[in-house]
Design a protein around this motif. Structure first.
Motif, short mmCIF file in Angstrom:
data_model
loop_
_atom_site.label_atom_id
_atom_site.label_comp_id
_atom_site.label_asym_id
_atom_site.label_seq_id
_atom_site.Cartn_x
_atom_site.Cartn_y
_atom_site.Cartn_z
N LEU A 265 0.84 -1.18 0.00
CA LEU A 265 0.00 0.00 0.00
C LEU A 265 0.89 1.24 0.00
CD1 LEU A 265 -2.67 -1.04 2.67
CD2 LEU A 265 -2.88 -1.13 0.17
N PRO A 266 0.57 2.25 -0.80
CA PRO A 266 1.42 3.45 -0.88
C PRO A 266 1.71 4.08 0.48
CG PRO A 266 -0.19 3.48 -2.65
CD PRO A 266 -0.56 2.33 -1.76
N GLU A 267 0.75 4.00 1.39
CA GLU A 267 0.96 4.63 2.69
C GLU A 267 2.01 3.89 3.53
OE1 GLU A 267 -3.21 2.61 2.90
OE2 GLU A 267 -1.93 3.61 1.40
N ASN A 268 2.37 2.67 3.12
CA ASN A 268 3.36 1.89 3.87
C ASN A 268 4.65 1.68 3.09
OD1 ASN A 268 1.51 1.48 6.02
ND2 ASN A 268 0.57 -0.21 4.91
N GLU A 269 4.85 2.45 2.03
CA GLU A 269 5.95 2.18 1.11
C GLU A 269 7.33 2.44 1.71
OE1 GLU A 269 5.18 4.65 -2.23
OE2 GLU A 269 5.51 6.52 -1.15
N ASN A 270 7.39 3.17 2.82
CA ASN A 270 8.66 3.37 3.51
C ASN A 270 8.57 2.84 4.94
OD1 ASN A 270 10.40 4.80 1.53
ND2 ASN A 270 8.73 6.29 1.57
N SER A 271 7.92 1.71 5.07
CA SER A 271 7.70 1.09 6.37
C SER A 271 8.98 0.39 6.86
CB SER A 271 6.58 0.06 6.28
OG SER A 271 7.01 -1.08 5.53
N LYS A 272 8.87 -0.23 8.02
CA LYS A 272 10.02 -0.91 8.61
C LYS A 272 10.46 -2.13 7.80
CE LYS A 272 7.12 -3.74 11.70
NZ LYS A 272 6.83 -4.11 13.12
#
Length: 555
Positions: A265-272
């Motif tokens: 999901l784009p909102e998680n594209e720089n997640s852990k």
């Protein structure tokens, strides 16, 4: 802020390798603008040069709109030429160059072979130029200089890694190159081992100079450099080094997200979970949204919400691979087509658009008539990396791109790399536990629901490996299969088959069955010793002194 999406500053960099659409000389210099040397080394211009080295990560390096021939995601280079996907589109004549790749009759003049080479060497060239400017700048902040040099070595390492895995025998050019002629180099000056050592050196310098964290999204970290070193060792089968390097990565702050579908999901594209990625953006002022997923724009699946390009279509073989047995374990080498009520891994319907299964959050089921050429390429469509048409990260007008980053390395891969190393080092039980981490996450993932939201959309069944792994060959097979399922349609499959040394058998076995399903594969045959790598572009050979460049075997 996504740091390298400021491509209007690219014009300050000279020494372009060549724009193939307007010259017969592969090494012709293209002048983008004239800036006095004293201006170039001002700190603000050096920073812009560094940004320009980032800016070609997405495969877009000129004003053309065909970055789909040099995609950062490698959908054509890593999936279409594997058993995971068909080319798709409007028949074999639509992007026939990629059709040639799919049936293994690639030649050294097709546009994809040229543009991918050009995009990656443009990245090398910009990295080299930025290093030169940074070293020549007297006013650059000394405390920041080491970090920026480390970033540039990381980028150069990435571009060379991609060149090595795609073309194998490549010229290596560093920042000592000052002229266009300096980029005309032999591709056999260094052995394969020496090339790997040079690539590793870039990532080691990056590791030594990068911080643990970055305040600006998109810049690599120390652990990203260590992870990339792990990947270099992986491609060489240096298992103890893989094991040791992944130890540090796995002790860092990176980790799996709890839900598989959240990863994309784009909102998680720089997640852990994301260790390093190509930062895509849309609606940022860049003409034609070229900072978006421009290399993937042909993969739009059609239907009522998307453009009818219809490329990158999942294969029947891939869909079959997600079938599970009564206990929820995968069935190795399953070639039986799925039927209603078959038990399947829940990742299937998060990866593939299947008829009758809801598609994203659009309130509709995927239908086979979404397929642009159903008769040729079948009913399945891409899903994992397609952004919902409801999302502001998706552009529903030409060029139909989205802002979802492309993940170069995510944490799940590191777990699987370590599992591979554990098998080869006879740590079979550790390998089982590592694979089970991936499968546990898949089991805990919210499955796709029916349109009413009252039940799962299919018969999902997945479990961990309970029995100890005592057979090394079976353990290796388990890791390889889990790698395929977890990373499907992410551009990695073909390169994994090659490095595992089983591309010829797997792909020709695949073709033997697929030819009974898909007539466009009738003449396909994988030839060992040739098709593991792509040819050196003919125009690079022609543009260098005779005998300097050696074509890859079989081309």
């Amino acid at each position: 802020m996504k740091i390298f999406r400021i491509t209007q500053y690219i014009c300050i960099i000279g020494l372009a390798l060549q724009n193939m659409s307007c010259s017969n000389d592969y090494l012709e210099e293209t002048t983008y603008g004239e800036v006095a040397p004293s201006e170039m080394t001002k700190p603000e211009n050096v920073e812009r040069a560094i940004i320009s080295a980032y800016s070609v990560l997405n495969g877009q390096f000129d004003g053309a709109s065909n970055a789909y021939n040099s995609p950062d995601s490698n959908w054509s280079f890593g999936d279409v030429v594997s058993d995971d996907a068909y080319k798709g589109g409007g028949g074999t004549g639509d992007q026939n160059n990629i059709h040639q790749m799919e049936i293994y009759i690639t030649n050294s003049t097709i546009i994809d072979v040229e543009r991918k080479w050009m995009a990656l060497y443009e990245g090398v060239k910009r990295s080299n130029e930025a290093v030169r400017l940074l070293n020549a700048s007297e006013g650059f902040d000394a405390s920041l200089k080491e970090k920026r040099l480390a970033e540039l070595h990381f980028l150069r390492g990435h571009y060379y890694f991609e060149l090595k895995k795609i073309y194998n025998h490549i010229p290596y050019i560093d920042e000592s190159a000052e002229t266009v002629e300096d980029y005309a180099k032999s591709n056999t000056a260094f052995t394969s081992e020496e090339l790997w050592a040079k690539i590793e050196q870039n990532f080691q310098i990056a590791y030594d100079g990068l911080p643990e964290t970055q305040t600006e999204i998109g810049r690599p970290t120390k652990i990203a450099a260590k992870a990339y070193l792990s990947k270099c060792y992986l491609f060489q089968g240096q298992w103890q080094k893989v094991y040791d390097a992944t130890s540090e990565v796995m002790q860092s702050s990176y980790d799996l997200l709890d839900d598989y579908q959240d990863v994309f999901l784009p909102e998680n594209e720089n997640s852990k979970e994301i260790i390093f990625s190509v930062q895509h953006t849309v609606n940022d002022g860049q003409p034609s949204n070229y900072n978006g997923s421009i290399g993937d724009r042909l993969t739009a699946p059609g239907g009522p919400y998307y453009a009818q390009y219809g490329f990158h279509r999942p294969s029947q073989n891939l869909v079959n691979a997600f079938k599970t047995d009564a206990t929820g374990l995968p069935i190795p080498n399953n070639n039986t087509n799925l039927i209603a009520n078959d038990m399947v891994d829940p990742r299937l319907d998060l990866t593939v658009g299947r008829p009758g299964i809801p598609y994203k959050d659009l309130g509709v089921v995927y239908e086979e008539n979404w397929a642009r050429d159903l008769a040729t390429y079948g009913a399945f469509g891409p899903k994992k990396r397609i952004v919902s048409a409801n999302s502001s990260a998706y552009i529903n007008v030409w060029p139909y791109v989205n802002a979802l980053n492309y993940y170069i390395i995510r944490y799940a891969e590191v777990i699987l790399w370590r599992a591979e190393a554990a098998v080869e080092l006879d740590k079979l039980e550790e390998a089982r536990q590592l694979v089970n981490q991936i499968r546990t996450r898949a089991a805990n993932t919210t499955p796709v629901q029916n349109l009413g939201g009252t039940a799962a959309a299919a018969n999902y069944k997945i479990s961990i490996y309970e029995s100890p792994w005592i057979d090394k060959a079976k353990a290796r097979e388990g890791v390889h299969l889990e790698t395929r399922l977890e990373l499907a349609m992410e551009g990695h499959r073909f390169f994994n088959l090659v490095r595992w040394g089983k591309a010829e058998k797997v792909l020709n076995d695949y073709l033997a069955v697929e030819k009974t399903r898909r007539t466009h594969l009738t003449n396909a045959k994988f030839t060992a010793g040739t098709n593991e790598y792509w040819p050196i572009p003919q125009r690079y050979i022609d543009g260098t002194p005779k005998g300097m460049v050696t074509q890859n075997p079989g081309y």
